[in-house]
Enzyme design. Structure first.
Site, PDB file in Angstrom:
ATOM      1  N   LYS A 139     -43.985  -7.576   8.694  1.00  0.00           N
ATOM      2  CA  LYS A 139     -44.442  -6.789   7.254  1.00  0.00           C
ATOM      3  C   LYS A 139     -45.934  -7.012   7.207  1.00  0.00           C
ATOM      4  O   LYS A 139     -46.709  -5.963   7.080  1.00  0.00           O
ATOM      5  CB  LYS A 139     -43.771  -7.494   6.220  1.00  0.00           C
ATOM      6  CG  LYS A 139     -42.341  -7.443   6.144  1.00  0.00           C
ATOM      7  CD  LYS A 139     -41.768  -7.789   4.871  1.00  0.00           C
ATOM      8  CE  LYS A 139     -41.750  -9.346   4.989  1.00  0.00           C
ATOM      9  NZ  LYS A 139     -40.886 -10.141   5.852  1.00  0.00           N
ATOM     10  N   THR A 140     -46.614  -8.252   7.646  1.00  0.00           N
ATOM     11  CA  THR A 140     -48.025  -8.365   7.902  1.00  0.00           C
ATOM     12  C   THR A 140     -48.843  -7.379   8.917  1.00  0.00           C
ATOM     13  O   THR A 140     -49.747  -6.799   8.554  1.00  0.00           O
ATOM     14  CB  THR A 140     -48.466  -9.772   7.788  1.00  0.00           C
ATOM     15  OG1 THR A 140     -47.810 -10.490   6.864  1.00  0.00           O
ATOM     16  CG2 THR A 140     -50.153  -9.932   7.925  1.00  0.00           C
TER      17      THR A 140
ATOM     18  N   ASP B 187     -48.839 -10.295  -0.186  1.00  0.00           N
ATOM     19  CA  ASP B 187     -47.574 -10.923   0.524  1.00  0.00           C
ATOM     20  C   ASP B 187     -46.580 -11.323  -0.693  1.00  0.00           C
ATOM     21  O   ASP B 187     -47.393 -11.685  -1.612  1.00  0.00           O
ATOM     22  CB  ASP B 187     -47.907 -11.682   1.342  1.00  0.00           C
ATOM     23  CG  ASP B 187     -47.132 -11.985   2.344  1.00  0.00           C
ATOM     24  OD1 ASP B 187     -45.762 -11.380   2.342  1.00  0.00           O
ATOM     25  OD2 ASP B 187     -47.055 -13.015   3.078  1.00  0.00           O
TER      26      ASP B 187
ATOM     27  N   THR C 211     -39.509 -10.703   0.807  1.00  0.00           N
ATOM     28  CA  THR C 211     -38.388 -11.487   1.417  1.00  0.00           C
ATOM     29  C   THR C 211     -37.181 -11.143   0.402  1.00  0.00           C
ATOM     30  O   THR C 211     -35.844 -11.290   0.810  1.00  0.00           O
ATOM     31  CB  THR C 211     -38.350 -12.767   1.811  1.00  0.00           C
ATOM     32  OG1 THR C 211     -38.715 -13.639   0.639  1.00  0.00           O
ATOM     33  CG2 THR C 211     -39.436 -12.675   2.909  1.00  0.00           C
TER      34      THR C 211
ATOM     35  N   ARG D 166     -41.452 -13.259  15.482  1.00  0.00           N
ATOM     36  CA  ARG D 166     -42.359 -14.557  15.223  1.00  0.00           C
ATOM     37  C   ARG D 166     -41.814 -15.523  15.982  1.00  0.00           C
ATOM     38  O   ARG D 166     -42.489 -16.620  16.614  1.00  0.00           O
ATOM     39  CB  ARG D 166     -42.512 -14.876  13.724  1.00  0.00           C
ATOM     40  CG  ARG D 166     -43.496 -16.017  13.628  1.00  0.00           C
ATOM     41  CD  ARG D 166     -43.550 -16.301  11.882  1.00  0.00           C
ATOM     42  NE  ARG D 166     -44.321 -15.237  11.404  1.00  0.00           N
ATOM     43  CZ  ARG D 166     -44.176 -15.032   9.927  1.00  0.00           C
ATOM     44  NH1 ARG D 166     -43.559 -15.831   9.220  1.00  0.00           N
ATOM     45  NH2 ARG D 166     -44.959 -14.105   9.333  1.00  0.00           N
TER      46      ARG D 166
END
Length: 339
Positions: free
Chosen positions: A67-68, A112, A161, A220
């Site tokens: 997402k980032t 975020d 999330t 990640r």
């Protein structure tokens, strides 16, 4: 010394810097999520042709899926500056007003954990997203005055999330909503191979497959495990990441062939053994594994449920026959959920 887990969500500054270096810079480099990438590419291309700012974008999905990175790519593709903040950091409407009033035209504002903003700030954001202005209240009580402040057109990229926690009026103001899915092993293998090239790590394709298979479908985590495997190969091997070295390193860091770590196995073991398969409540389960209830609910449980090892029921958490089998235990055959 505290136990170290390669899946620990708390990242050191060095890890953050390495992860930033591994991020793709444009949509063409972004591996995985082909549907979202195609839709987002169309959105950005259309905005570029019109000479306008793109619609606001909401990205939802579990942590670590990109997402980032996509927010950074949006800013890069539009040749626009990027402003980054988070929901927990904005607890007052005035905080949000200060950020929005400082935006330049066309800037991308990445927010975020947007679901964790305070309600007054969310309500201010409604107006800013739709009319590109905010009302700053001066004074208190009957004498309070709302002063409208115009802000330049901008693109808000929200990440969450838990999209269900966003109020409906806020969700409706996003022009494009994307749900990011977990990655398959083939894509994760390509990501590990690409990351190894960036970090100058000698990794055989079969070694990348070993790492990808234990990465819980999350880039990640795949990149983090790659760095731990690199450390193992440098200290206890020849420096080359072979399949044997990769498997040995991940075993050392307690990541099993399905990607379960120590906490996952402790939670599953507690339900299967201490509570005879369940049902057991979250708070009781958390005490049994000596962890916070939030950690169990947000870190361990989703993965165990996704693998089909655990079920959430109205009465509590229940282990499935597959969960018992993974621990090498026989499932209860009588008097329980599976009788």
């Amino acid at each position: 010394m505290e136990d170290y887990s390669p899946l620990d969500p708390d990242r050191s500054p060095d890890e953050i810097a390495v992860e930033a270096a591994l991020r793709p810079q444009d949509l063409g480099q972004f591996l995985g999520q082909p549907r979202v990438v195609d839709q987002l590419g169309l959105l950005l291309d259309a905005a570029t042709r019109r000479g306008s700012v793109p619609d606001h974008v909401l990205l939802s999905g579990p942590p670590g899926l990109g997402k980032t990175t996509l927010a950074m790519i949006i800013a890069h593709e539009m040749s626009a500056p990027l402003r980054i903040s988070s929901g927990p950091a904005i607890q007052h409407a005035g905080d949000l007003a200060a950020i929005l009033s400082g935006l330049s035209e066309g800037e991308v504002f990445f927010l975020d954990e947007i679901h964790r903003m305070s309600r007054p700030a969310q309500e201010m954001l409604y107006l800013a997203m739709e009319d590109f202005r905010v009302d700053v209240v001066v004074g208190k009580g009957p004498g309070a005055t709302a002063i409208p402040v115009e802000i330049p057109p901008f693109t808000l990229v929200g990440a969450t999330t838990r999209v269900g926690l966003l109020p409906g009026p806020l969700r409706d103001r996003f022009g494009f909503t994307a749900q990011l899915d977990y990655y398959d092993e083939e894509t994760l293998t390509r990501i590990v191979t690409r990351s190894a090239g960036v970090l100058d790590i000698d990794v055989a394709p079969t070694s990348a497959e070993v790492i990808a298979s234990r990465s819980r479908g999350t880039p990640r985590i795949a990149n983090r495990l790659l760095r731990r495997v690199r450390d193992y190969a440098q200290v206890r091997g020849t420096g080359v990441v072979t399949p044997q070295a990769a498997a040995a390193a991940l075993d050392l860091f307690e990541v099993d062939p399905l990607g379960l770590d120590r906490l996952d196995r402790e939670v599953l073991h507690a339900v299967c053994v201490k509570f005879a398969g369940g049902p057991v409540g979250l708070s009781t389960l958390a005490i049994a594994v000596a962890e916070e209830a939030e950690t169990v609910a947000e870190v361990a449980e989703p993965f165990l449920v996704r693998l089909g090892f655990l079920m959430r029921t109205p009465r509590g958490r229940v282990a499935t026959p597959a969960g018992f089998a993974h621990l090498g235990l026989p499932a209860p055959m009588q008097g329980g959920l599976f009788s």
